[in-house]
Design a protein around this motif. Structure first.
Motif, PDB file in Angstrom:
ATOM      1  N   GLU A  76      44.398  75.140  -2.899  1.00  0.00           N
ATOM      2  CA  GLU A  76      45.223  76.127  -3.605  1.00  0.00           C
ATOM      3  C   GLU A  76      46.073  76.924  -2.618  1.00  0.00           C
ATOM      4  O   GLU A  76      47.228  77.241  -2.896  1.00  0.00           O
ATOM      5  CB  GLU A  76      44.340  77.058  -4.444  1.00  0.00           C
ATOM      6  N   ASP A  77      45.513  77.234  -1.451  1.00  0.00           N
ATOM      7  CA  ASP A  77      46.276  77.959  -0.434  1.00  0.00           C
ATOM      8  C   ASP A  77      47.435  77.108   0.083  1.00  0.00           C
ATOM      9  O   ASP A  77      48.542  77.623   0.293  1.00  0.00           O
ATOM     10  CB  ASP A  77      45.368  78.358   0.732  1.00  0.00           C
ATOM     11  N   GLN A  78      47.179  75.815   0.290  1.00  0.00           N
ATOM     12  CA  GLN A  78      48.247  74.944   0.790  1.00  0.00           C
ATOM     13  C   GLN A  78      49.348  74.767  -0.251  1.00  0.00           C
ATOM     14  O   GLN A  78      50.534  74.707   0.086  1.00  0.00           O
ATOM     15  CB  GLN A  78      47.680  73.587   1.197  1.00  0.00           C
ATOM     16  N   LYS A  79      48.969  74.684  -1.519  1.00  0.00           N
ATOM     17  CA  LYS A  79      49.977  74.600  -2.574  1.00  0.00           C
ATOM     18  C   LYS A  79      50.886  75.824  -2.560  1.00  0.00           C
ATOM     19  O   LYS A  79      52.109  75.714  -2.698  1.00  0.00           O
ATOM     20  CB  LYS A  79      49.295  74.484  -3.948  1.00  0.00           C
ATOM     21  N   ARG A  80      50.281  76.996  -2.387  1.00  0.00           N
ATOM     22  CA  ARG A  80      51.092  78.221  -2.340  1.00  0.00           C
ATOM     23  C   ARG A  80      52.027  78.211  -1.133  1.00  0.00           C
ATOM     24  O   ARG A  80      53.176  78.664  -1.219  1.00  0.00           O
ATOM     25  CB  ARG A  80      50.187  79.461  -2.320  1.00  0.00           C
ATOM     26  N   GLU A  81      51.543  77.691  -0.007  1.00  0.00           N
ATOM     27  CA  GLU A  81      52.385  77.599   1.187  1.00  0.00           C
ATOM     28  C   GLU A  81      53.563  76.656   0.941  1.00  0.00           C
ATOM     29  O   GLU A  81      54.708  76.949   1.316  1.00  0.00           O
ATOM     30  CB  GLU A  81      51.555  77.097   2.375  1.00  0.00           C
TER      31      GLU A  81
END
Length: 298
Positions: A76-81
């Motif tokens: 989820e963090d990588q998607k936001r990035e």
């Protein structure tokens, strides 16, 4: 012309800079020292857009910025990035274009054929609307929506829905080269999923075509007119390296390694560049075999 480029150190941007020699280029980059070492000191460099009130000094803005979509597993963090690296820069560029009295006459902004989501084997052009709702679609749909807000009587907007870029150096193909060169490469899963690819030369010449033709605006698929299945892509790549194509990578291996991101390899799209060809662009490398052969020439 005065041209502002974001994402200038990426595969497309770094190659595009050499095609734009003779113009005054400004590169937006997070690391000016590193970018200057890679791209040369003949360009201007900006580390932020915050100091600018508008983009009136530029004739063309080319927005290619974005965290590589396959750099890391999609947490989820990588998607936001991935999202923020595209959406926030594009929002700021649009705001600056809208703030000017004499804004750039052209805004070219990146996107990808991931806009369409996973599809079957029917040909997809820019008018296709039966998209599959998944992360790649939502990412590209919002990215494009933001970019289109820059359009006005003074500024035309072109959106690049880019496919799999094949290049001699860099990009995903360079990561595939070693296993194929060792004779260990092959199709993924059943191999019937389509790969919509484009040669780096056509990617660059296509962008120059949009810059030079004032009638071009809207969405353009940047893919070869002859997409191929994963089976054919693998065979042709192996053939270009004079290697066999004997192995097949099971889908469960890709899913276990890549998680949700595996859809990029397991689910295909048969995308065609209808609007680009209708605008008068003639592809240098329409067929895959010729494209691969051009990459192995010294």
């Amino acid at each position: 012309m005065k041209i502002l480029i974001t994402g200038g150190s990426g595969l497309i941007g770094s190659n595009l800079l050499s095609m734009l020699e003779g113009n005054e280029i400004t590169v937006l980059t997070r690391n000016t020292t590193q970018s200057k070492a890679k791209l040369g000191d003949v360009h201007h460099y900006l580390s932020t857009l915050e100091a600018l009130n508008n983009l009136d000094e530029f004739d063309v803005v080319i927005n290619l910025a974005g965290e590589p979509i396959v750099a890391k597993r999609w947490s989820e963090d990588q998607k936001r990035e991935i999202e923020n690296s595209r959406w926030l820069v594009t929002e700021k560029l649009v705001q600056l274009i809208q703030s000017g009295k004499k804004p750039p006459h052209l805004f070219i902004s990146g996107s990808a054929i991931g806009f369409y989501g996973k599809q079957d084997d029917h040909a997809i052009d820019e008018e296709f609307i039966a998209v599959h709702d998944e992360f790649s679609h939502r990412l590209c749909a919002k990215w494009e929506s933001i970019a289109k807000q820059a359009e006005s009587e003074k500024t035309r907007v072109c959106i690049l829905r880019t496919g799999f870029v094949v290049s001699k150096k860099g990009g995903a193909l360079s990561k595939m080269r070693l296993p194929f060169k060792m004779g260990l490469g092959g199709p993924i899963s059943h191999g019937q999923q389509y790969i919509s690819w484009i040669h780096i030369d056509d990617m660059l010449q296509g962008i120059l075509h949009l810059i030079g033709n004032s009638g071009c605006h809207g969405v353009y698929n940047f893919t070869s007119p002859v997409p191929v299945t994963n089976n054919e892509f693998s065979r042709e790549f192996a053939h270009s390296l004079n290697r066999p194509c004997l192995f097949r990578v099971p889908s469960f291996v890709i899913r276990s390694l890549m998680g949700e991101m595996s859809t990029l390899l397991l689910d295909g799209q048969r995308v065609v560049p209808k609007r680009l060809q209708e605008s008068g662009y003639t592809f240098l490398h329409p067929e895959l075999r010729g494209a691969f052969l051009s990459l192995i020439k010294p």
